[in-house]
Write a protein that holds these residues in place. Structure first.
Motif, PDB file in Angstrom:
ATOM      1  N   GLU A  88     -28.691  26.863  -9.931  1.00 36.15           N
ATOM      2  CA  GLU A  88     -27.455  27.372  -9.455  1.00 36.15           C
ATOM      3  C   GLU A  88     -27.469  27.565  -7.529  1.00 36.15           C
ATOM      4  N   TYR A  89     -28.516  29.068  -8.019  1.00 30.81           N
ATOM      5  CA  TYR A  89     -28.665  28.881  -6.178  1.00 30.81           C
ATOM      6  C   TYR A  89     -29.359  27.432  -5.259  1.00 30.81           C
ATOM      7  N   LEU A  90     -30.701  26.858  -5.536  1.00 27.75           N
ATOM      8  CA  LEU A  90     -30.983  25.416  -5.833  1.00 27.75           C
ATOM      9  C   LEU A  90     -29.446  24.655  -5.195  1.00 27.75           C
ATOM     10  N   GLN A  91     -29.063  24.931  -5.970  1.00 31.36           N
ATOM     11  CA  GLN A  91     -28.459  23.359  -5.676  1.00 31.36           C
ATOM     12  C   GLN A  91     -27.072  23.909  -4.223  1.00 31.36           C
ATOM     13  N   GLU A  92     -27.207  24.793  -4.571  1.00 29.14           N
ATOM     14  CA  GLU A  92     -26.106  25.708  -3.262  1.00 29.14           C
ATOM     15  C   GLU A  92     -26.826  25.652  -2.002  1.00 29.14           C
ATOM     16  N   GLU A  93     -28.094  26.055  -2.408  1.00 30.89           N
ATOM     17  CA  GLU A  93     -28.828  25.908  -0.906  1.00 30.89           C
ATOM     18  C   GLU A  93     -28.673  24.198  -0.302  1.00 30.89           C
ATOM     19  N   LEU A  94     -29.018  23.552  -1.298  1.00 30.27           N
ATOM     20  CA  LEU A  94     -28.977  21.885  -1.058  1.00 30.27           C
ATOM     21  C   LEU A  94     -28.082  21.121  -0.806  1.00 30.27           C
ATOM     22  N   ALA A  95     -27.360  21.985  -1.371  1.00 30.87           N
ATOM     23  CA  ALA A  95     -25.182  21.467  -0.584  1.00 30.87           C
ATOM     24  C   ALA A  95     -25.053  21.621   0.776  1.00 30.87           C
ATOM     25  N   TYR A  96     -25.474  22.779   1.096  1.00 21.19           N
ATOM     26  CA  TYR A  96     -25.123  23.507   2.280  1.00 21.19           C
ATOM     27  C   TYR A  96     -26.005  22.667   4.078  1.00 21.19           C
ATOM     28  N   SER A  97     -27.415  22.545   3.236  1.00 22.82           N
ATOM     29  CA  SER A  97     -28.535  21.930   3.792  1.00 22.82           C
ATOM     30  C   SER A  97     -27.780  20.694   4.171  1.00 22.82           C
ATOM     31  N   LEU A  98     -27.315  20.310   3.327  1.00 22.71           N
ATOM     32  CA  LEU A  98     -26.808  18.220   3.717  1.00 22.71           C
ATOM     33  C   LEU A  98     -24.921  18.241   4.208  1.00 22.71           C
ATOM     34  N   ARG A  99     -24.719  19.740   3.800  1.00 17.17           N
ATOM     35  CA  ARG A  99     -22.840  19.827   5.144  1.00 17.17           C
ATOM     36  C   ARG A  99     -23.039  18.334   5.938  1.00 17.17           C
ATOM     37  N   LEU A 100     -23.682  18.574   6.754  1.00 12.37           N
ATOM     38  CA  LEU A 100     -23.613  18.016   8.382  1.00 12.37           C
ATOM     39  C   LEU A 100     -23.653  16.568   7.575  1.00 12.37           C
ATOM     40  N   ARG A 101     -24.184  16.074   7.047  1.00 12.31           N
ATOM     41  CA  ARG A 101     -24.383  14.689   7.307  1.00 12.31           C
ATOM     42  C   ARG A 101     -23.913  14.036   5.956  1.00 12.31           C
ATOM     43  N   LYS A 102     -22.917  14.811   5.273  1.00 11.69           N
ATOM     44  CA  LYS A 102     -21.910  14.186   4.449  1.00 11.69           C
ATOM     45  C   LYS A 102     -22.813  13.122   2.728  1.00 11.69           C
ATOM     46  N   ILE A 103     -23.749  13.687   2.773  1.00  8.17           N
ATOM     47  CA  ILE A 103     -24.531  13.478   1.726  1.00  8.17           C
ATOM     48  C   ILE A 103     -24.012  14.491   0.252  1.00  8.17           C
ATOM     49  N   ARG A 104     -23.495  13.688  -1.010  1.00 11.38           N
ATOM     50  CA  ARG A 104     -23.138  14.437  -2.241  1.00 11.38           C
ATOM     51  C   ARG A 104     -24.238  14.806  -3.067  1.00 11.38           C
ATOM     52  N   LEU A 105     -24.266  16.011  -3.272  1.00  9.43           N
ATOM     53  CA  LEU A 105     -25.408  16.353  -4.344  1.00  9.43           C
ATOM     54  C   LEU A 105     -25.234  16.180  -5.081  1.00  9.43           C
ATOM     55  N   ARG A 106     -25.845  15.623  -6.962  1.00  6.95           N
ATOM     56  CA  ARG A 106     -25.100  14.970  -7.927  1.00  6.95           C
ATOM     57  C   ARG A 106     -26.076  15.626  -8.377  1.00  6.95           C
ATOM     58  N   ARG A 107     -25.998  16.277 -10.174  1.00  7.20           N
ATOM     59  CA  ARG A 107     -26.814  16.416 -11.198  1.00  7.20           C
ATOM     60  C   ARG A 107     -26.436  16.491 -12.105  1.00  7.20           C
ATOM     61  N   PRO A 108     -26.801  15.514 -13.132  1.00 14.49           N
ATOM     62  CA  PRO A 108     -26.360  14.115 -14.109  1.00 14.49           C
ATOM     63  C   PRO A 108     -26.826  15.693 -15.053  1.00 14.49           C
ATOM     64  N   SER A 109     -25.848  15.410 -16.232  1.00 14.25           N
ATOM     65  CA  SER A 109     -25.690  16.124 -17.537  1.00 14.25           C
ATOM     66  C   SER A 109     -27.444  16.715 -18.115  1.00 14.25           C
ATOM     67  N   THR A 110     -27.869  15.066 -18.397  1.00 14.12           N
ATOM     68  CA  THR A 110     -29.043  14.731 -18.756  1.00 14.12           C
ATOM     69  C   THR A 110     -30.090  14.801 -18.129  1.00 14.12           C
ATOM     70  N   SER A 111     -29.924  15.635 -16.973  1.00 13.46           N
ATOM     71  CA  SER A 111     -30.957  15.493 -15.860  1.00 13.46           C
ATOM     72  C   SER A 111     -32.710  16.508 -16.140  1.00 13.46           C
ATOM     73  N   TRP A 112     -32.172  17.253 -17.392  1.00 17.21           N
ATOM     74  CA  TRP A 112     -33.795  17.844 -18.050  1.00 17.21           C
ATOM     75  C   TRP A 112     -34.721  16.962 -18.279  1.00 17.21           C
ATOM     76  N   SER A 113     -33.981  15.974 -19.445  1.00 15.12           N
ATOM     77  CA  SER A 113     -34.386  14.449 -19.698  1.00 15.12           C
ATOM     78  C   SER A 113     -34.307  13.356 -19.313  1.00 15.12           C
ATOM     79  N   ALA A 114     -34.499  13.171 -17.959  1.00 19.90           N
ATOM     80  CA  ALA A 114     -34.498  12.410 -17.442  1.00 19.90           C
ATOM     81  C   ALA A 114     -35.555  11.297 -17.296  1.00 19.90           C
ATOM     82  N   VAL A 115     -36.514  11.979 -17.288  1.00 16.68           N
ATOM     83  CA  VAL A 115     -38.232  11.879 -17.195  1.00 16.68           C
ATOM     84  C   VAL A 115     -38.211  11.115 -18.031  1.00 16.68           C
TER      85      VAL A 115
END
Length: 531
Positions: free
Chosen positions: A357-384
């Protein structure tokens, strides 16, 4: 072993306990020394310090010269001298056994239908690492013996496979509004590596089609490096003696090239892991129980009755460098997209490290001025792995796929080598007429091995240093023969290999050669030519 959605990538060579653990994945004995992060070592393999570590482990196994200790170790240490490629092969072989057992009822079908093996690799993966991965997979059982109609091995990068699945999943299962010409970045944050790449939506109907927009980038800054920073911090906090109680094979106590983890340290890391995933910037200080024999340890301000104090600032420091590098990777991808007059709309975060959750927070904060959405799909662990399956299903429609082909023969040169009693033993010794150095004649120098990875679309240069000596008035020409050998029992000396058949002909062992002529630029004096 119980059925798990995800099997830890660890293996142990320690003897199992009376519970008969399988010594891989999550089935480890309490005192097992586990090999961890071995995948990352496939890209190193530059040291032989593991041989010295084996000697130390043998000495430990016969401590006090008590036969009970020797018998319990069954003649082998709990640690391995094996190279990373062999360790990965052993792990995959255990996984293959389970796969084979689970699919035995499909034996008839497996023998009749064509099979492709899809292999995913990180972005920044050298040829050496790809070659080791490929050979380990084949050695483990994923080969023609198990799959008589195996047609091809196909390589795809992890973020490419993940992007294929993630975009399709979000569009079809979560009704994500993906439009033609939309750009997004796929950040695959795993345990070892973090890979990032940008894509543009090329088509949405009848099927989703993506176009790669940027050069993929990656670094070794995944979740395992947060763990290592925590261990380094712990060492400083509780001191060397206490730390070695938890991890007798710590960096201060061992000299091995392999990353390992003992039973007590494994218990501590299991207790640390949920705190690592749940930590937020606003989280309170936390207490983590230390396992035996430190469960009653007291260090003022650090440990109380075996409870380790980890402050909010401490946790931030564990993540700091890794998160900075992830942000740098993403910013680099955004810059690449911007240069092409496109705009990133969304960043999809997947992989095991994405659970933080800290990684998600920090990434979202770094993108705040660019208005880029950060999404983490529910199946992210097996996406590869899911994306790899999709990639394989659609491979017939892909013209840019990378096939992996095992080299059908061994290739090498025959040269005289400097004599070494340890290496050459009782072989006949001759003297170099120019230097008087002790030499052995006609030694094979194999540089391309049977089974080595061949990538049809890539060229690879193999360099060899060859020293040639010339008399003053002799032509400065050196002739070398390039030999190919079909069998697996590689000969070390030319004369031994030639017993029973004629030089230069296709023999019963398929032992042939091609001739190469090397010429010097200067022909005026005696010299050694280094090529």
């Amino acid at each position: 072993m119980d059925n798990d959605v995800k099997v830890p990538s660890v293996i142990s060579y320690s003897p199992c306990s009376e519970a008969d653990e399988q010594q891989f994945g999550s089935s480890l004995s309490p005192e097992a020394v586990a090999m961890i992060n071995t995948k990352l070592e496939l890209d190193v393999q530059d040291t032989r310090l593991d041989e010295l570590d084996l000697i130390l482990q043998v000495l430990e196994g016969v401590k006090d010269l008590k036969f009970d200790n020797v018998k319990r170790a069954q003649g082998l240490p709990g640690y391995t001298w094996k190279a990373p490629q062999k360790i990965v092969a052993d792990y995959l072989e255990k996984a293959f056994v389970h796969f084979k057992r689970a699919t035995d009822y499909l034996a008839g079908i497996k023998n009749r239908i064509p099979v492709d093996v899809i292999i995913t690799v990180p972005v920044q993966w050298s040829y050496r690492a790809k070659n080791s991965t490929f050979k380990a997979i084949r050695e483990a059982g994923f080969n023609e013996s198990a799959f008589p109609r195996l047609e091809r091995y196909v390589m795809v990068t992890e973020p490419e496979a993940a992007a294929l699945y993630t975009a399709r999943y979000l569009k079809e299962m979560e009704d994500e509004d993906l439009r033609v010409k939309d750009c997004f970045i796929l950040c695959d944050a795993g345990g070892g590596t973090v890979d990032v790449v940008a894509y543009k939506v090329k088509e949405t109907s009848p099927g989703l089609e993506l176009q790669q927009m940027t050069i993929p980038t990656g670094k070794k800054c995944g979740a395992s490096f947060v763990d290592q920073t925590f261990r380094n911090w712990l060492y400083d906090q509780i001191g060397e003696d206490n730390y070695n109680e938890l991890d007798p094979r710590s960096d201060s106590e061992r000299i091995s090239a392999h990353a390992t983890e003992g039973g007590q340290m494994r218990l501590l890391m299991q207790a640390f892991d949920p705190h690592k995933k749940a930590f937020k910037g606003s989280s309170a200080d936390m207490h983590i129980p230390l396992p035996e024999p430190l469960d009653t340890l007291n260090i003022p301000g650090i440990v109380e009755d075996g409870e380790l104090l980890v402050t909010n600032d401490d946790m931030r420091s564990f993540f700091g460098e890794c998160i900075d590098e992830v942000i740098e990777l993403i910013q680099g991808q955004i810059a690449q997209v911007d240069k092409k007059n496109n705009r990133v709309k969304t960043i999809f975060l997947i992989g095991g490290f994405s659970e933080s959750e800290y990684l998600q927070e920090e990434l979202a904060y770094s993108l705040r001025l660019r208005k880029i959405r950060l999404r983490r799909p529910s199946t992210s662990w097996s996406a590869v792995v899911r994306g790899a399956v999709l990639y394989g299903m659609e491979s017939t429609n892909r013209t840019d796929q990378t096939r992996m082909i095992p080299c059908p023969r061994n290739y090498g040169l025959v040269m005289n080598h400097s004599y070494s009693q340890r290496t050459h033993g009782a072989q006949e010794v001759v003297r170099n007429e120019f230097t008087n150095q002790a030499m052995v004649r006609s030694q094979f120098d194999w540089f391309l091995m049977k089974g080595d990875l061949l990538l049809p679309n890539d060229s690879r240069t193999i360099e060899k240093n060859v020293v040639c000596y010339f008399h003053e008035n002799a032509p400065k020409v050196c002739t070398l023969r390039l030999y190919e050998y079909l069998d697996d029992d590689l000969p070390e000396q030319y004369e031994n290999a030639q017993e029973g058949y004629t030089s230069g002909q296709a023999c019963r062992r398929s032992f042939t050669y091609r001739q190469c002529i090397l010429r010097t630029a200067a022909e005026s004096r005696d010299r050694a030519l280094l090529l």
